[in-house]
Design a protein around this motif. Structure first.
Motif: not given
Length: 210
Positions: A57-84
């Motif tokens: 939360t301090r670094i990204f602004g999301y709560t852990p519970e919030e991000l655990m429900q979302l897809d990883i594409s939410v916090h990864l830009p296209p280039e990073s998502l492609e790499a992952v």
């Protein structure tokens, strides 16, 4: 009496064990909540986080519970998502074949407010014995400030190199000008003497003057 004593002994041991577990949990919780890095567990099969420490939360602004429900594409830009998405199958195969299981890399990520963060990831790949799924136990470190300082240093180095190059060119140009001026003085001196020669006609004198 022996039976009663054994009951008390077992109860005491259980109480001590419960206290040790509780103290251990409190220590781990304290560390995860106060460490500057983000600790997380990611299920490779479902592509969902199973755990994220509160530092998120301090670094990204999301709560852990919030991000655990979302897809990883939410916090990864296209280039990073492609790499992952590119390296997940390869690293999964390495895990299944008892090859490399630890990785350290840099990855750009997005904060909740849209800021681009430069992060360093440390990944340890394991098999969850209960689910049989491959999991990543990871640590994310925000290195945005460090990368910005490195970029500033790189730009300063470029400016310093350009300044040194300009200084070098200036000295070389000055040396050439000085050498050319010496040669020119010889030419001008001889032309002046030639112009004073009374034996040459006026037309030649004009050419010498020009």
């Amino acid at each position: 009496f022996m039976f009663i004593g054994e009951m008390f002994s077992n109860a005491l041991l259980k109480q001590l064990a419960d206290r040790q577990i509780r103290n251990s949990d409190e220590r781990y919780r304290f560390l995860s909540e106060n460490i500057n890095d983000i600790i997380w567990v990611f299920d490779v099969e479902t592509k969902k986080y199973r755990y994220i420490s509160p530092t998120l939360t301090r670094i990204f602004g999301y709560t852990p519970e919030e991000l655990m429900q979302l897809d990883i594409s939410v916090h990864l830009p296209p280039e990073s998502l492609e790499a992952v998405n590119r390296y997940l199958p390869e690293r999964l195969a390495n895990l299944r074949n008892n090859l490399q299981t630890r990785y350290i890399e840099e990855l750009d990520q997005l904060a909740k407010d849209g800021r681009l963060l430069h992060t360093e990831l440390t990944q340890n790949w394991v098999i969850n014995k209960e689910s049989g799924h491959a999991e990543i136990i990871g640590i994310t470190r925000d290195i945005t400030e460090r990368k910005e300082l490195e970029e500033q240093r790189r730009l300063l180095d470029i400016q310093r190199q350009q300044s040194l190059k300009a200084d070098s060119l200036g000295r070389m140009a000055g040396a050439i000008a000085h050498h050319f001026n010496n040669q020119l003085q010889v030419i001008l001196g001889n032309l002046e003497l030639l112009g004073l020669n009374r034996q040459i006609d006026e037309k030649s004198k004009k050419h010498v003057g020009d």
